[in-house]
Design an enzyme around this catalytic site. Sequence first.
Site, mmCIF file in Angstrom:
data_model
loop_
_atom_site.group_PDB
_atom_site.id
_atom_site.type_symbol
_atom_site.label_atom_id
_atom_site.label_comp_id
_atom_site.label_asym_id
_atom_site.label_seq_id
_atom_site.Cartn_x
_atom_site.Cartn_y
_atom_site.Cartn_z
ATOM 1 N N CYS A 196 5.469 0.021 7.631
ATOM 2 C CA CYS A 196 5.170 1.146 6.752
ATOM 3 C C CYS A 196 6.437 1.522 5.999
ATOM 4 C CB CYS A 196 4.697 2.325 7.610
ATOM 5 S SG CYS A 196 4.281 3.794 6.661
ATOM 6 N N LEU A 197 6.321 1.760 4.702
ATOM 7 C CA LEU A 197 7.502 2.130 3.910
ATOM 8 C C LEU A 197 8.111 3.443 4.391
ATOM 9 C CD1 LEU A 197 6.227 1.197 0.328
ATOM 10 C CD2 LEU A 197 7.807 -0.110 1.777
ATOM 11 N N HIS A 235 -4.826 1.704 7.535
ATOM 12 C CA HIS A 235 -3.443 2.174 7.602
ATOM 13 C C HIS A 235 -3.183 3.239 6.534
ATOM 14 C CE1 HIS A 235 1.059 1.506 8.070
ATOM 15 N NE2 HIS A 235 0.973 2.186 6.941
ATOM 16 N N GLU A 236 -3.582 2.949 5.295
ATOM 17 C CA GLU A 236 -3.345 3.910 4.203
ATOM 18 C C GLU A 236 -4.192 5.167 4.392
ATOM 19 O OE1 GLU A 236 -0.799 3.497 2.532
ATOM 20 O OE2 GLU A 236 -0.547 1.406 3.119
ATOM 21 N N HIS A 280 -2.744 7.742 6.618
ATOM 22 C CA HIS A 280 -1.744 8.618 5.991
ATOM 23 C C HIS A 280 -2.397 9.897 5.461
ATOM 24 C CE1 HIS A 280 1.987 6.378 6.150
ATOM 25 N NE2 HIS A 280 1.418 5.289 5.673
ATOM 26 N N GLY A 296 0.839 -1.191 0.000
ATOM 27 C CA GLY A 296 0.000 0.000 0.000
ATOM 28 C C GLY A 296 0.873 1.239 0.000
ATOM 29 N N GLN A 316 3.115 9.942 1.123
ATOM 30 C CA GLN A 316 4.391 9.223 1.225
ATOM 31 C C GLN A 316 5.330 9.502 0.056
ATOM 32 O OE1 GLN A 316 2.287 5.280 2.143
ATOM 33 N NE2 GLN A 316 4.192 5.103 3.292
HETATM 34 NI NI NI Z 1 2.259 3.376 5.789
#
Ligand code: NI
Length: 183
Positions: A98-99, A140-141, A144, A45, A50
């Site tokens: 998370c990236l 989660h996304e 963001h 995701g 991000q």
């Molecule tokens: Ni994330």
Amino acid sequence: MILPIYTYGSAVLRKVAQPIQKDYPKLDELIKNMHETMYHAEGIGLAAPQIGLPIRLLIIDLEPLKEDNPEIGNFNKTMINPTIIEFDDEKVAGEEGCLSIPGIHENVLRAKRIKIKFLDQDFNEHTEVYDDFIARVVQHEYDHLEGNLFTDKVSPIRRQLLKSKITSIIKGKTATSYKIKSA
Ligand code: NI
């Protein structure tokens, strides 16, 4: 084009992202680049903040999980201007990463079920109900887009233990296999 991923400490990750219109410049190209970036970083995701854009756009593709979890492996969505309109009261714990927060994996409590309204890439509106793992990834996304990160939701004790790791992420000292942009 692979874009750098903004990491913990970047101001854009703490902004409330803004809705976009159909005439948003080069939207198809942006969505394509986000996919390329996500696949390259081996994520499932990615939200626009991000990659440095405070707009309400996120992508999810659970294909990499297909082998072990065939029931979720076909989930592949682009969501524009999403709004979660219902969160189930029942919460379940599950591990997240998370990236933007490389090297950290923690248990997070999330609603077991959500109802979400969003536009797809063609700006057609959908209302969907998701459960369990998919509900977790979507939340989660979605977080963001609200300026929230999963580490905000871990227990204060765990957060204390993560402090030095987070500090090195903020300083850009954490090794990643993908290009990052630190604060
Ligand atoms: Ni994330």
